[in-house]
Design an enzyme around this catalytic site. Sequence first.
Site, PDB file in Angstrom:
ATOM      1  N   TYR A 198     -10.136  -6.176  12.692  1.00  0.00           N
ATOM      2  CA  TYR A 198      -9.375  -5.641  11.462  1.00  0.00           C
ATOM      3  C   TYR A 198      -9.477  -6.740  10.462  1.00  0.00           C
ATOM      4  O   TYR A 198      -9.251  -7.812  10.819  1.00  0.00           O
ATOM      5  CB  TYR A 198      -8.155  -5.354  11.847  1.00  0.00           C
ATOM      6  CG  TYR A 198      -7.283  -4.823  10.656  1.00  0.00           C
ATOM      7  CD1 TYR A 198      -7.397  -3.736   9.988  1.00  0.00           C
ATOM      8  CD2 TYR A 198      -6.553  -5.589   9.848  1.00  0.00           C
ATOM      9  CE1 TYR A 198      -6.721  -3.193   8.920  1.00  0.00           C
ATOM     10  CE2 TYR A 198      -5.782  -5.252   8.668  1.00  0.00           C
ATOM     11  CZ  TYR A 198      -5.825  -4.038   8.417  1.00  0.00           C
ATOM     12  OH  TYR A 198      -5.332  -3.430   7.119  1.00  0.00           O
ATOM     13  N   LYS A 228     -16.997  27.574 -31.560  1.00  0.00           N
ATOM     14  CA  LYS A 228     -17.482  26.891 -30.194  1.00  0.00           C
ATOM     15  C   LYS A 228     -16.738  27.535 -28.926  1.00  0.00           C
ATOM     16  O   LYS A 228     -15.354  27.599 -29.246  1.00  0.00           O
ATOM     17  CB  LYS A 228     -17.219  25.460 -30.178  1.00  0.00           C
ATOM     18  CG  LYS A 228     -18.478  24.744 -31.103  1.00  0.00           C
ATOM     19  CD  LYS A 228     -19.440  24.548 -30.523  1.00  0.00           C
ATOM     20  CE  LYS A 228     -19.577  23.193 -29.764  1.00  0.00           C
ATOM     21  NZ  LYS A 228     -20.863  22.965 -28.915  1.00  0.00           N
ATOM     22  N   ASN A 245     -16.607  26.109 -25.311  1.00  0.00           N
ATOM     23  CA  ASN A 245     -17.387  25.080 -24.348  1.00  0.00           C
ATOM     24  C   ASN A 245     -17.137  25.181 -22.999  1.00  0.00           C
ATOM     25  O   ASN A 245     -15.865  25.480 -22.651  1.00  0.00           O
ATOM     26  CB  ASN A 245     -17.120  23.882 -24.944  1.00  0.00           C
ATOM     27  CG  ASN A 245     -17.590  23.535 -26.241  1.00  0.00           C
ATOM     28  OD1 ASN A 245     -18.649  23.918 -26.646  1.00  0.00           O
ATOM     29  ND2 ASN A 245     -16.841  22.638 -27.121  1.00  0.00           N
ATOM     30  N   SER A 269       0.900  -1.366  -0.061  1.00  0.00           N
ATOM     31  CA  SER A 269       0.046   0.258  -0.070  1.00  0.00           C
ATOM     32  C   SER A 269       0.840   1.127  -0.054  1.00  0.00           C
ATOM     33  O   SER A 269       0.383   2.271   0.022  1.00  0.00           O
ATOM     34  CB  SER A 269      -0.950  -0.040   1.163  1.00  0.00           C
ATOM     35  OG  SER A 269      -0.127   0.046   2.520  1.00  0.00           O
ATOM     36  N   SER A 293     -13.455  24.002 -29.646  1.00  0.00           N
ATOM     37  CA  SER A 293     -13.892  22.525 -30.359  1.00  0.00           C
ATOM     38  C   SER A 293     -12.646  22.532 -31.730  1.00  0.00           C
ATOM     39  O   SER A 293     -12.395  23.298 -32.266  1.00  0.00           O
ATOM     40  CB  SER A 293     -15.146  22.809 -31.254  1.00  0.00           C
ATOM     41  OG  SER A 293     -15.197  21.624 -32.139  1.00  0.00           O
ATOM     42  N   GLU A 305     -18.290  21.115 -16.914  1.00  0.00           N
ATOM     43  CA  GLU A 305     -18.736  19.619 -17.331  1.00  0.00           C
ATOM     44  C   GLU A 305     -17.857  18.849 -16.685  1.00  0.00           C
ATOM     45  O   GLU A 305     -18.254  17.677 -16.251  1.00  0.00           O
ATOM     46  CB  GLU A 305     -18.620  19.646 -19.047  1.00  0.00           C
ATOM     47  CG  GLU A 305     -19.679  20.376 -19.663  1.00  0.00           C
ATOM     48  CD  GLU A 305     -19.668  20.208 -21.157  1.00  0.00           C
ATOM     49  OE1 GLU A 305     -20.547  20.184 -21.800  1.00  0.00           O
ATOM     50  OE2 GLU A 305     -18.218  20.417 -21.664  1.00  0.00           O
ATOM     51  N   GLN A 362      -7.499  -1.848   4.108  1.00  0.00           N
ATOM     52  CA  GLN A 362      -6.814  -1.142   3.495  1.00  0.00           C
ATOM     53  C   GLN A 362      -7.180  -0.287   2.141  1.00  0.00           C
ATOM     54  O   GLN A 362      -6.584   0.573   1.690  1.00  0.00           O
ATOM     55  CB  GLN A 362      -5.392  -2.083   2.889  1.00  0.00           C
ATOM     56  CG  GLN A 362      -4.403  -1.536   2.163  1.00  0.00           C
ATOM     57  CD  GLN A 362      -3.198  -2.563   2.111  1.00  0.00           C
ATOM     58  OE1 GLN A 362      -2.734  -2.706   2.927  1.00  0.00           O
ATOM     59  NE2 GLN A 362      -2.738  -2.788   0.667  1.00  0.00           N
ATOM     60  N   LYS A 402      -8.418   3.396   1.483  1.00  0.00           N
ATOM     61  CA  LYS A 402      -7.567   4.898   1.360  1.00  0.00           C
ATOM     62  C   LYS A 402      -7.643   5.489  -0.131  1.00  0.00           C
ATOM     63  O   LYS A 402      -7.936   6.636  -0.099  1.00  0.00           O
ATOM     64  CB  LYS A 402      -6.047   4.622   1.696  1.00  0.00           C
ATOM     65  CG  LYS A 402      -6.202   4.929   3.401  1.00  0.00           C
ATOM     66  CD  LYS A 402      -4.998   4.066   4.118  1.00  0.00           C
ATOM     67  CE  LYS A 402      -4.977   2.724   4.455  1.00  0.00           C
ATOM     68  NZ  LYS A 402      -6.261   2.089   4.936  1.00  0.00           N
ATOM     69  N   ASN A 416      -2.543  -2.391  13.227  1.00  0.00           N
ATOM     70  CA  ASN A 416      -4.018  -2.094  13.325  1.00  0.00           C
ATOM     71  C   ASN A 416      -4.548  -0.841  13.780  1.00  0.00           C
ATOM     72  O   ASN A 416      -5.427   0.064  13.299  1.00  0.00           O
ATOM     73  CB  ASN A 416      -4.905  -3.368  13.833  1.00  0.00           C
ATOM     74  CG  ASN A 416      -4.549  -4.692  13.059  1.00  0.00           C
ATOM     75  OD1 ASN A 416      -4.023  -4.451  11.933  1.00  0.00           O
ATOM     76  ND2 ASN A 416      -4.983  -5.693  13.700  1.00  0.00           N
TER      77      ASN A 416
HETATM   78  N1  ARG Z   1      -1.816  -1.295   5.241  1.00  0.00           N
HETATM   79  C1  ARG Z   1      -2.825  -1.616   6.226  1.00  0.00           C
HETATM   80  C2  ARG Z   1      -4.112  -0.683   6.030  1.00  0.00           C
HETATM   81  O1  ARG Z   1      -4.179   0.101   5.280  1.00  0.00           O
HETATM   82  C3  ARG Z   1      -2.452  -1.226   7.557  1.00  0.00           C
HETATM   83  C4  ARG Z   1      -2.709  -2.210   8.685  1.00  0.00           C
HETATM   84  C5  ARG Z   1      -2.268  -3.473   8.105  1.00  0.00           C
HETATM   85  N2  ARG Z   1      -2.361  -4.616   9.253  1.00  0.00           N
HETATM   86  C6  ARG Z   1      -2.266  -5.942   8.998  1.00  0.00           C
HETATM   87  N3  ARG Z   1      -2.445  -6.672   9.995  1.00  0.00           N
HETATM   88  N4  ARG Z   1      -1.719  -6.377   8.027  1.00  0.00           N
HETATM   89  O2  ARG Z   1      -5.206  -0.903   6.708  1.00  0.00           O
END
Ligand code: ARG
Length: 458
Positions: free
Chosen positions: A318, A284, A286, A24, A278, A291, A323, A326, A111
């Site tokens: 959790y 035109k 626009n 991530s 255009s 939009e 993840q 986000k 977590n």
């Molecule tokens: N990248 C994870 C998230 O965005 C963070 C927590 C990961 N925890 C784990 N036990 N793998 O939620």
Amino acid sequence: MTKKLWGTRFARKTNALTDKFTSSISFDQRLAKYDILGSIAHAKMLGKQGIIPKKDAARIVKGLSSILGDVKVGRFKFDPQAEDIHSNIQDLLAKKAGEAAHKLHTARSRNDQIALDVKMYLKEEIDNFTDLITELEKAILKFAKNNSKVIIPGYTHLQVAQCVLLSHHMLAYMEGLERDKARLSDAKERLDQMPLGSCALSGTGLAINRAYVTRELGFKKATENSIDSVSDRDFIIETLADLAILSVHLSRLAEDLIIWSTREFNFIDIDFSFCTGSSIMPHKKNPDVLELIRGSVGKIQGDLSSVLIMMKGLPLSYNRDMQLDKPPLFDAIDTVKDILEIFIALFGNIIVEKEAIALRLADESLFSVDIVEYLIKKGLSYREAHDIVGKMVRDCLDEGRKISNLSNHELKRYSPKLNPDVKSILNAWASVNLKSSFGGTSPNLIAKQLKRWDKLLK
Ligand code: ARG
């Protein structure tokens, strides 16, 4: 390659595809600052409580502070191989603080860490939004004040309805934006609970001090339930919902301006600097900016849905699915910010086509309700008055005539209560002046509203 926070238990290395799929860092790197600030408070607490030696805590804080310095000036180099921002920073800290760094992750888990990071991030972003929305309100208010003498035909069902002041119409958007700010501040209030110390889900046997971390990080209180602390994403959903509602307002504003800028309406002219042309039709100009605002709002609605759908089937506590909250959160935040910024700039670049609008006010159907109310004031029931005016409007349309050109004799044929003075209300200014009920479009009331907004935004 950063060291995995959990690698030892594993008999074999993870597949490269697994690493790529679970990583991530490409998006959670924007949380670096909050991750570090959280870790600094946590390390201080561990030292203060005697869970780790004070000098190790000091070394950790020093190392983290120097990383934070790099992050703040954009000098921090994210490791694209890292699993996430937590591992990336932990790894870097090891280089700066040596052995001491390995004590930082005592009595916490990623977590509770990620929940903390996002909450800290959102507290700041919500404040940014409040400021930006206020800027937009100021831009709209300025536009409303500059055009306070302009009356436009108001629409319902996109059919000509009744005269309103243009400033009244613009102030309608301010009401919605003010509710948006209130909703966001409400969300901030509710998310202001510090989750760190909940660890994986059950808390810890180590003598941590959550109240201290809560104070250090400027939260109102610590979360009450460690399982909820790592399971809850209401604060993300709520912020997204608030942004989704805000974006609906922005989309409707864009749509109003698009319609008003058509040749058919010709209420406004949007400066060239906010339009595009255009490639085939040389004539035109626009409203592509507007939009794209309208279009990207669909994406924001999708961001909200995607987190709602991702969360609905998850058991406590959790799960890694979370993840995926986000990317949609960040997308919505970035997109709404872009839209607000461009709207703020756009409002100084709109010209109101006063003469063209004035021509449209000759349409007497705009005053039909005023004639109905004239008759009600003379003792007729609403039904009777509506019928009479309905007949007048229909006949005039059929015969291509104007009500103001009917003779006194013709007026009396519709109702003996229709005196020649009825013609004095068949104009836009009379019409808006009549709407003096609280919240209505009468110029006196709108002048007061403009003053109220002036004060409110100061
Ligand atoms: N990248 C994870 C998230 O965005 C963070 C927590 C990961 N925890 C784990 N036990 N793998 O939620």
